[in-house]
Design a protein around this motif. Structure first.
Motif, PDB file in Angstrom:
ATOM      1  N   ASN A 369       0.775  -1.240   0.000  1.00  0.00           N
ATOM      2  CA  ASN A 369       0.000   0.000   0.000  1.00  0.00           C
ATOM      3  C   ASN A 369       0.807   1.292   0.000  1.00  0.00           C
ATOM      4  OD1 ASN A 369      -2.929  -1.054   0.540  1.00  0.00           O
ATOM      5  ND2 ASN A 369      -1.633  -2.155   2.007  1.00  0.00           N
ATOM      6  N   LEU A 370       2.082   1.254   0.375  1.00  0.00           N
ATOM      7  CA  LEU A 370       2.794   2.495   0.658  1.00  0.00           C
ATOM      8  C   LEU A 370       4.090   2.679  -0.116  1.00  0.00           C
ATOM      9  CD1 LEU A 370       2.323   2.394   4.552  1.00  0.00           C
ATOM     10  CD2 LEU A 370       0.935   3.656   2.891  1.00  0.00           C
ATOM     11  N   SER A 371       4.431   1.788  -1.023  1.00  0.00           N
ATOM     12  CA  SER A 371       5.713   1.868  -1.731  1.00  0.00           C
ATOM     13  C   SER A 371       5.643   2.813  -2.930  1.00  0.00           C
ATOM     14  CB  SER A 371       6.141   0.484  -2.212  1.00  0.00           C
ATOM     15  OG  SER A 371       5.305   0.082  -3.288  1.00  0.00           O
ATOM     16  N   VAL A 372       6.794   3.157  -3.494  1.00  0.00           N
ATOM     17  CA  VAL A 372       6.811   3.963  -4.721  1.00  0.00           C
ATOM     18  C   VAL A 372       6.175   3.198  -5.861  1.00  0.00           C
ATOM     19  CG1 VAL A 372       8.789   5.416  -4.169  1.00  0.00           C
ATOM     20  CG2 VAL A 372       9.166   3.194  -5.256  1.00  0.00           C
ATOM     21  N   ASN A 373       6.210   1.889  -5.828  1.00  0.00           N
ATOM     22  CA  ASN A 373       5.552   1.093  -6.867  1.00  0.00           C
ATOM     23  C   ASN A 373       4.057   1.348  -6.871  1.00  0.00           C
ATOM     24  OD1 ASN A 373       7.863  -0.400  -5.418  1.00  0.00           O
ATOM     25  ND2 ASN A 373       7.949  -1.222  -7.493  1.00  0.00           N
ATOM     26  N   ARG A 374       3.452   1.374  -5.675  1.00  0.00           N
ATOM     27  CA  ARG A 374       2.023   1.651  -5.573  1.00  0.00           C
ATOM     28  C   ARG A 374       1.729   3.095  -5.983  1.00  0.00           C
ATOM     29  NH1 ARG A 374      -2.615   0.756  -6.993  1.00  0.00           N
ATOM     30  NH2 ARG A 374      -4.312   1.392  -5.611  1.00  0.00           N
ATOM     31  N   GLN A 375       2.547   4.024  -5.527  1.00  0.00           N
ATOM     32  CA  GLN A 375       2.364   5.425  -5.906  1.00  0.00           C
ATOM     33  C   GLN A 375       2.447   5.597  -7.422  1.00  0.00           C
ATOM     34  OE1 GLN A 375       5.248   8.052  -4.151  1.00  0.00           O
ATOM     35  NE2 GLN A 375       4.257   9.915  -4.900  1.00  0.00           N
TER      36      GLN A 375
END
Length: 387
Positions: A369-375
């Protein structure tokens, strides 16, 4: 449908560790041109941008004017826009800033995105009252400029990225489109260390007992004095306190040092300095990390990047219920009421007595939920939808 082309203007990417987002957006097949100041005014001084090779994006360094984050501008931005021909410009400055205004001026046909960490009501009246309370004439001028920029943003900004539900509500109340995103951590950096490496970092710092840590800015609203008072109440347990000197010496830092000496716990405290890209080593060295933020009439915790980074390292996270902290933690870790010294002491004592500090569930939540991948996934989805 054409392929979106993203021109990103980022002051925070003065630090290379913050560029991972654009690496991941580029990896999703979207061309990215990243513009970063050649020098940035940070901590009261100009600092050169470190040399760092780009990955999946193109990089341009431009000269920055001004020392105020609301009035910064970049020299030569028009030439970059003309050469790259973006469909979108993303500016990681607040909508009420000259940087956002400049972006629209140099690329009037591109869709303009901005970023805000604000999570409390904003208005000219509120800002003027704050300036009057502190008897700050410069604050009155600043409030007027901010109000002008805020009105300008309503006409120019197509989407604002927000960090919390409160921030989203504020932006939508302005009549703007809001999209909530995490300020993602880089999984390449923030991950559990092998036990031998973790032991080596602890040995380097002289850590031999369970470690309670604080990482981040040393300012009164961060509530570090509350944490120190709580530690004093559990001095019968074996612990050491690890704290990073994030922004150098300050009046509040001196108060903390005096508090530590007055309580007679200096022999249990370790201060250290580190670059952000090295922080994962020290987070891994900790057992419990505390973010004891205190809300004020003018501020409440806007996000707390340390939360996701600590959880990604698989360590135990403890946070107060200030602002966005419970939201970012997402049901992981442990919460306590703001300023509750006794409650925090009881919570920390219980965790020390239990003696189990690895938190794989929190790590899994952070990765999902919080990684740069999700962003990057969230942003890329909207970029494609708008092109």
């Amino acid at each position: 449908m054409t392929t979106p082309r993203l021109l990103a203007i980022s002051l925070s990417c003065h630090e290379p560790v913050n560029r991972a987002l654009f690496r991941e957006i580029g990896a999703l097949g979207i061309p990215v041109q990243l513009v970063v100041p050649r020098r940035h005014f940070v901590g009261g001084q100009w600092r050169d941008t470190p040399d760092f090779p780009p990955e999946n994006y193109e990089l341009t360094l431009l000269d920055l004017t001004g020392t105020n984050q609301r009035t910064h501008r970049l020299q030569g931005l028009q030439a970059v826009v003309d050469a790259f021909q973006p469909t979108h410009i993303y500016c990681d400055s607040d909508p009420a800033s000259m940087m956002v205004r400049q972006a629209k001026q140099v690329a009037p046909n591109a869709r303009l995105w901005s970023l805000t960490a604000e999570n409390m009501p904003q208005s000219l009246g509120i800002d003027l009252r704050k300036a009057a309370e502190t008897r700050n004439p410069a604050g009155i001028a600043s409030a007027l400029v901010k109000a002008w920029l805020r009105r300008s943003a309503r006409r120019k900004v197509d989407r604002v990225l927000t960090l919390s539900k409160d921030g989203t509500a504020l932006i939508e109340a302005m009549g703007l489109t809001a999209t909530q995103v995490p300020i993602g951590f880089d999984p390449r950096l923030f991950q559990p260390l092998p036990e031998a490496e973790r032991a080596a970092v602890r040995a380097e710092l002289g850590l031999t007992r369970p470690v309670i840590a604080y990482f981040g800015r040393q300012t009164p609203e961060k509530g570090i004095h509350v944490l120190i008072d709580a530690l004093d109440r559990i001095r019968d347990r074996p612990w050491q306190f690890l704290i990073d000197d994030f922004i150098g010496a300050s009046g509040y830092t001196a108060q903390l040092q005096a508090q530590i000496e007055r309580l007679g716990i200096s022999d249990r405290v370790t201060f250290f300095e580190s670059r952000h890209e090295d922080m994962a080593r020290y987070m891994n060295a900790a057992d419990i990390v505390v973010l004891p933020s205190l809300s004020t009439p003018k501020w409440k915790e806007q996000y707390g990047r340390v939360i996701q980074e600590v959880m990604a390292c698989g360590r135990t996270m403890v946070g107060s219920r200030s602002g966005a902290i419970p939201e970012v933690m997402g049901g992981q870790g442990h919460l306590f009421d703001e300023g509750d010294v006794a409650g925090l002491a009881k919570l920390l004592g219980g965790l020390l007595d239990k003696g189990q500090y690895a938190d794989e569930a929190a790590r899994s939540y952070a990765l999902a939920n919080l990684s740069v991948n999700r962003q990057a996934e969230i942003m890329a989805g909207h970029l494609r939808a708008e092109t």
